[in-house]
Design a protein around this motif. Structure first.
Motif, PDB file in Angstrom:
ATOM      1  N   GLU A  27       0.833  -1.199   0.000  1.00 43.64           N
ATOM      2  CA  GLU A  27       0.000   0.000   0.000  1.00 43.64           C
ATOM      3  C   GLU A  27       0.873   1.256   0.000  1.00 43.64           C
ATOM      4  N   LEU A  28       1.754   1.331  -0.989  1.00 44.06           N
ATOM      5  CA  LEU A  28       2.677   2.464  -1.097  1.00 44.06           C
ATOM      6  C   LEU A  28       2.599   3.061  -2.500  1.00 44.06           C
ATOM      7  N   PRO A  29       1.849   4.142  -2.685  1.00 44.39           N
ATOM      8  CA  PRO A  29       1.831   4.801  -3.990  1.00 44.39           C
ATOM      9  C   PRO A  29       3.140   5.546  -4.245  1.00 44.39           C
ATOM     10  N   LEU A  30       3.616   5.476  -5.464  1.00 46.41           N
ATOM     11  CA  LEU A  30       4.844   6.184  -5.822  1.00 46.41           C
ATOM     12  C   LEU A  30       4.734   7.667  -5.502  1.00 46.41           C
ATOM     13  N   VAL A  31       3.550   8.260  -5.734  1.00 43.57           N
ATOM     14  CA  VAL A  31       3.419   9.709  -5.571  1.00 43.57           C
ATOM     15  C   VAL A  31       3.698  10.148  -4.141  1.00 43.57           C
ATOM     16  N   SER A  32       3.564   9.245  -3.179  1.00 42.62           N
ATOM     17  CA  SER A  32       3.842   9.622  -1.792  1.00 42.62           C
ATOM     18  C   SER A  32       5.319   9.899  -1.561  1.00 42.62           C
ATOM     19  N   LEU A  33       6.188   9.352  -2.409  1.00 38.94           N
ATOM     20  CA  LEU A  33       7.639   9.521  -2.241  1.00 38.94           C
ATOM     21  C   LEU A  33       8.194  10.701  -3.025  1.00 38.94           C
ATOM     22  N   LEU A  34       7.416  11.275  -3.946  1.00 44.98           N
ATOM     23  CA  LEU A  34       7.964  12.233  -4.895  1.00 44.98           C
ATOM     24  C   LEU A  34       8.008  13.647  -4.349  1.00 44.98           C
ATOM     25  N   ASP A  35       9.010  14.393  -4.834  1.00 40.87           N
ATOM     26  CA  ASP A  35       9.051  15.825  -4.561  1.00 40.87           C
ATOM     27  C   ASP A  35       8.495  16.571  -5.769  1.00 40.87           C
ATOM     28  N   ALA A  36       8.515  17.876  -5.708  1.00 44.48           N
ATOM     29  CA  ALA A  36       7.910  18.684  -6.771  1.00 44.48           C
ATOM     30  C   ALA A  36       8.608  18.504  -8.111  1.00 44.48           C
ATOM     31  N   ASN A  37       9.859  18.038  -8.114  1.00 46.04           N
ATOM     32  CA  ASN A  37      10.608  17.864  -9.363  1.00 46.04           C
ATOM     33  C   ASN A  37      10.490  16.456  -9.932  1.00 46.04           C
ATOM     34  N   GLY A  38       9.716  15.583  -9.285  1.00 43.29           N
ATOM     35  CA  GLY A  38       9.548  14.226  -9.794  1.00 43.29           C
ATOM     36  C   GLY A  38      10.579  13.247  -9.284  1.00 43.29           C
ATOM     37  N   GLY A  39      11.463  13.677  -8.405  1.00 40.63           N
ATOM     38  CA  GLY A  39      12.430  12.765  -7.806  1.00 40.63           C
ATOM     39  C   GLY A  39      11.963  12.314  -6.432  1.00 40.63           C
ATOM     40  N   ILE A  40      12.770  11.474  -5.795  1.00 34.58           N
ATOM     41  CA  ILE A  40      12.453  11.053  -4.438  1.00 34.58           C
ATOM     42  C   ILE A  40      12.699  12.229  -3.492  1.00 34.58           C
ATOM     43  N   ASP A  41      11.758  12.481  -2.616  1.00 33.65           N
ATOM     44  CA  ASP A  41      11.876  13.577  -1.661  1.00 33.65           C
ATOM     45  C   ASP A  41      12.932  13.205  -0.616  1.00 33.65           C
ATOM     46  N   ALA A  42      14.158  13.642  -0.855  1.00 30.07           N
ATOM     47  CA  ALA A  42      15.279  13.230  -0.011  1.00 30.07           C
ATOM     48  C   ALA A  42      15.206  13.845   1.378  1.00 30.07           C
ATOM     49  N   ALA A  43      14.571  14.992   1.509  1.00 28.22           N
ATOM     50  CA  ALA A  43      14.468  15.604   2.830  1.00 28.22           C
ATOM     51  C   ALA A  43      13.545  14.796   3.730  1.00 28.22           C
ATOM     52  N   ARG A  44      12.482  14.280   3.152  1.00 24.92           N
ATOM     53  CA  ARG A  44      11.498  13.551   3.949  1.00 24.92           C
ATOM     54  C   ARG A  44      11.808  12.058   4.005  1.00 24.92           C
ATOM     55  N   PHE A  45      12.363  11.518   2.907  1.00 25.03           N
ATOM     56  CA  PHE A  45      12.623  10.078   2.823  1.00 25.03           C
ATOM     57  C   PHE A  45      14.065   9.840   2.362  1.00 25.03           C
TER      58      PHE A  45
ATOM     59  N   ILE B  73      -5.577   1.275 -18.096  1.00 25.62           N
ATOM     60  CA  ILE B  73      -5.176   2.550 -17.505  1.00 25.62           C
ATOM     61  C   ILE B  73      -4.117   3.161 -18.408  1.00 25.62           C
ATOM     62  N   SER B  74      -4.069   4.462 -18.403  1.00 28.56           N
ATOM     63  CA  SER B  74      -3.115   5.147 -19.278  1.00 28.56           C
ATOM     64  C   SER B  74      -2.407   6.230 -18.490  1.00 28.56           C
ATOM     65  N   GLY B  75      -1.396   6.799 -19.129  1.00 24.15           N
ATOM     66  CA  GLY B  75      -0.612   7.841 -18.476  1.00 24.15           C
ATOM     67  C   GLY B  75       0.804   7.378 -18.274  1.00 24.15           C
ATOM     68  N   GLY B  76       1.670   8.333 -17.997  1.00 21.50           N
ATOM     69  CA  GLY B  76       3.062   8.022 -17.766  1.00 21.50           C
ATOM     70  C   GLY B  76       3.416   8.188 -16.306  1.00 21.50           C
ATOM     71  N   VAL B  77       4.663   8.547 -16.063  1.00 22.72           N
ATOM     72  CA  VAL B  77       5.130   8.721 -14.688  1.00 22.72           C
ATOM     73  C   VAL B  77       4.302   9.817 -14.018  1.00 22.72           C
ATOM     74  N   PRO B  78       3.675   9.530 -12.880  1.00 22.76           N
ATOM     75  CA  PRO B  78       2.815  10.544 -12.249  1.00 22.76           C
ATOM     76  C   PRO B  78       3.624  11.647 -11.578  1.00 22.76           C
ATOM     77  N   ALA B  79       2.979  12.778 -11.434  1.00 25.66           N
ATOM     78  CA  ALA B  79       3.591  13.885 -10.696  1.00 25.66           C
ATOM     79  C   ALA B  79       3.220  13.777  -9.227  1.00 25.66           C
ATOM     80  N   ALA B  80       4.002  14.417  -8.401  1.00 24.15           N
ATOM     81  CA  ALA B  80       3.722  14.403  -6.968  1.00 24.15           C
ATOM     82  C   ALA B  80       2.388  15.076  -6.685  1.00 24.15           C
ATOM     83  N   LEU B  81       1.687  14.587  -5.681  1.00 26.04           N
ATOM     84  CA  LEU B  81       0.450  15.230  -5.273  1.00 26.04           C
ATOM     85  C   LEU B  81       0.773  16.570  -4.622  1.00 26.04           C
ATOM     86  N   PRO B  82      -0.057  17.572  -4.848  1.00 26.50           N
ATOM     87  CA  PRO B  82       0.221  18.863  -4.201  1.00 26.50           C
ATOM     88  C   PRO B  82       0.138  18.738  -2.685  1.00 26.50           C
ATOM     89  N   SER B  83       1.106  19.298  -2.018  1.00 19.48           N
ATOM     90  CA  SER B  83       1.129  19.251  -0.560  1.00 19.48           C
ATOM     91  C   SER B  83       0.466  20.508  -0.006  1.00 19.48           C
TER      92      SER B  83
END
Length: 715
Positions: free
Chosen positions: A239-257, A591-601
């Motif tokens: 139960e881990l969506p990729l978008v939960s890990l992403l920062d605004a630039n589409g990378g892993i949010d290194a500050a939080r994770f 389902i369609s679409g590519g790499v998702p963007a981070a959810l707005p915080s």
């Protein structure tokens, strides 16, 4: 009643339709059956006790009553319980129940309620035949009423008191009909065979059947295609969506994770990776067999004989920690049973299920929330003290909070002369959410809603907090791999089986969520570090989780002895950008679409972290969980990090409420319409640095549009 026989023998047999023989002229029949036989000594000599005859006629009548109770208990309790348990093999697999424990549970479900009610009937016979008759009539009415609650809940919009009233009327009517006519009793006595049929369906025809009676012992082993078979370390999160890990630039949010970011920087990140199903019993078998879900089978080696463990079992030692699957057959690996498992926990959880089934309200508790990972302490596992690299991460004093499966997994990460597959399916950051990022645990009501204004945001906040703790587990895994030398030698795979939607109106993992928010439900993190890999890279190919097993097999130089739907990452990428996802087996959803963007915080409220001074009074609030603030010991691994309650009706929905701990604002949440439990607010106090040993001060404030505060008296 003119249609009732007055012959003693017939009245005790047919009159046991309920209590008809005791009504009217038949009432003398039972008495005559006892006293007459005593006088004649005709082989039916009975002993009178408390005014009730225990002769042959009396026992025959009692047997008829017991059959009727058996039929009604079977319909009202045995059938719905065994139906749900039969469709939930993951319940037994998670609790690691063996065949004997499952059959014992089934026997208890089928027999204990009937035996208990039968004994109650016998005991009331001591008080006389009229009391016994009245008790039986009452039991018939209550059991029919319980059945009516279930029928009404599934077939009508009625809930709560209105449903109970309708069920009471149905029960009273059924009792009256049963008392006045013979036919209902005769039908019930025939229906007493029902529980045997329900047990048979459970054992031989339900999805749980193969767990009770395994069919076979796994499939064929794979064959080597080379000489180099590296150790394989595979960690599947849940139960881990990729978008939960992403920062605004589409990378892993290194500050939080930071540890997920560390993993991404040292492995190949398949960023366009999607799971196969939102339900683990379908998703995990697809990942470990390379095939899309085709049938609603139990996640058991009987149904999936060809899987990762059987393919690797000929060349590799298997150290597997499965959670709600049992794909590794006994011939390949033994999975330990912890002290928390056994018939006791099965009975406890089944009793909880029975209460939900018979309640006049829909359950607000997700059944999968019973799959809470036990801590190492609860499971009786002694873990070595890890060395915390983050001062805020107080693992040196809270290590007992590690989930037991993770502790066992870490302890098994040791080098071996023989190739070894280390596998862990960890139910993290899966709900129930109970961890802060520091590793401290907190308690919260099980029935918090996850939908509706305010509640969805709270659910996502709790999910992200638990994901912060999961990041610490990833860090411990990397540290252990480096310490043992496996980090450079092994094929390391970290992924998740599916995500979850936190979009209001379509929260969860069902079909509506899949169609409305696939970027949250389908896209998951997938990291593959090959032996000796020095630099991380991003691969945005169209990856589906049926590709996981072929990729691992290729990297381990093993040829799979069956056809798969996926393709190895060593092959050319798919040219078709389309993907499929399954809510039900054999029914793919495009389902369609590519790499998702981070959810707005959401922007943090400006009051967060500020010190609160004096404020004028603004009323009162009833707060749950406040007693835990009176004596806090941060080093015992538990904190009162969740508060909830209600405020007066005159406080408008949408009003901001500030929650302060020891004078510092820890959360600002909205006041909402009352949930089914009557709560109008709940707040997660995620910063454990605000707590101190001993007594802690909890304060609540209403916040007006200008940001001014009014203090609420906490009761």
């Amino acid at each position: 009643m003119a249609d009732r026989p007055t012959d003693a023998t017939d009245s005790t047999a047919t009159g046991a339709d309920g209590v008809g023989a005791e009504a009217g002229t038949g009432a003398a029949g039972i008495d005559a059956a006892g006293t007459g036989a005593d006088a004649a000594g005709a082989g039916r000599a009975g002993r009178r006790w408390g005014g009730w005859s225990w002769g042959w006629g009396g026992w025959r009548a009692e047997g008829a009553r017991l059959l009727e109770v058996t039929a009604l208990v079977g319909l009202a309790l045995t059938q719905p319980l065994l139906d749900i348990l039969g469709r939930s093999p993951d319940f037994f697999l998670f609790h690691r129940a063996d065949r004997g424990e499952i059959l014992l549970l089934v026997a208890l479900v089928a027999m204990v309620p009937t035996v208990a009610l039968g004994l109650l009937g016998l005991l009331t016979g001591v008080a006389g035949r009229l009391t016994r008759a009245a008790t039986h009539t009452l039991l018939v009415g209550l059991l029919v009423g319980a059945l009516a609650v279930q029928v009404g809940r599934h077939g009508t919009p009625l809930r709560g008191v209105p449903l109970l009233l309708v069920a009471a009327v149905a029960g009273a009517a059924a009792a009256l009909v049963h008392r006045r006519w013979r036919t209902p009793g005769r039908v019930l006595r025939v229906a007493a065979v029902g529980p045997l049929i329900f047990v048979g369906l459970f054992v031989f025809a339900s999805p749980t059947g193969p767990v009770v009676l395994p069919r076979g012992d796994g499939g064929a082993a794979g064959t080597a295609t080379g000489d180099r078979h590296p150790p394989v370390v595979m960690l599947v999160l849940d139960e881990l969506p990729l978008v939960s890990l992403l920062d605004a630039n589409g990378g892993i949010d290194a500050a939080r994770f930071p540890h997920f970011a560390e993993l991404a920087a040292a492995s190949t990140w398949y960023r366009n990776s999607t799971g196969v199903s939102g339900w683990t019993p379908y998703a995990l078998p697809a990942m470990l067999t390379g095939r899309y879900p085709a049938q609603p089978y139990a996640p058991h080696y009987s149904h999936y004989p060809d899987n990762l463990f059987t393919a690797f079992g000929g060349l590799y030692d298997i150290r597997a920690e499965e959670s709600i699957t049992r794909l590794c057959p006994p011939s390949r690996c033994e999975q330990p049973v912890t002290p928390e498992q056994g018939i006791g926990v099965l009975v406890r959880e089944t009793g909880r299920l029975a209460r939900q089934i018979t309640a006049p309200q829909d359950s607000r508790i997700d059944p999968e929330d019973s799959y809470r990972e036990r801590t190492a302490e609860e499971a009786g596992i002694d873990a070595a003290e890890p060395v915390p690299s983050d001062p805020k991460f107080r693992w040196d004093s809270l290590n007992v909070n590690q989930p037991a499966r993770f502790t066992s997994f870490l302890n098994g990460l040791t080098p071996s002369d023989r190739p070894t597959l280390h596998f862990l399916h960890l139910l993290m950051p899966h709900s129930p959410w109970a961890y802060l990022p520091s590793g401290a645990r907190y308690e919260a009501p099980e029935d918090f809603p996850y939908e509706g204004h305010g509640w969805v945001d709270l659910a996502r906040q709790r999910h992200l907090a638990q994901l912060g703790y999961t990041d610490r587990l990833i860090g411990e895994t990397i540290r252990t791999l480096r310490a043992t030398g496996l980090w450079d030698r092994a094929l390391v795979v970290v992924t998740a089986d599916h995500g979850v939607s936190f979009t209001e109106g379509v929260q969860g993992r069902g079909e509506d969520a899949i169609r409305a928010a696939p970027e949250q439900v389908a896209w998951v993190p997938t990291f593959v570090r090959t032996p000796g890999q020095r630099a991380g890279r991003v691969d945005d190919r169209n990856w589906e989780h049926v590709d996981l097993l072929p990729t691992i097999a290729d990297e381990a130089a093993i040829r799979l002895p069956w056809r798969v739907d996926g393709r190895s990452a060593r092959q050319s990428p798919r040219t078709d950008p389309g993907k499929v996802f399954y809510d039900r087996p054999s029914q793919p959803i495009a389902i369609s679409g590519g790499v998702p963007a981070a959810l707005p915080s959401p922007k943090p409220h400006p009051l967060l972290g500020t010190t609160v001074g004096d404020a004028p009074p603004g009323g009162s609030a009833v707060v749950g969980g406040r007693n835990a603030f009176r004596a806090v010991d941060p080093d015992d691994g538990r904190l009162p990090a969740m508060v909830w309650g209600t405020v007066p009706d005159q406080v408008a929905d949408g009003t901001s409420l500030a929650v302060a701990v020891n004078g510092v604002v820890a959360a600002v949440v909205p006041v909402v319409a009352p949930d089914p439990g009557g709560r109008r607010f709940a707040a997660l106090l995620a910063d454990d640095r605000l707590f101190r040993p001993g007594a802690n001060q909890l304060d609540l404030y209403l916040v007006d549009a200008a940001g001014d505060l009014r203090r609420l008296a906490v009761t």
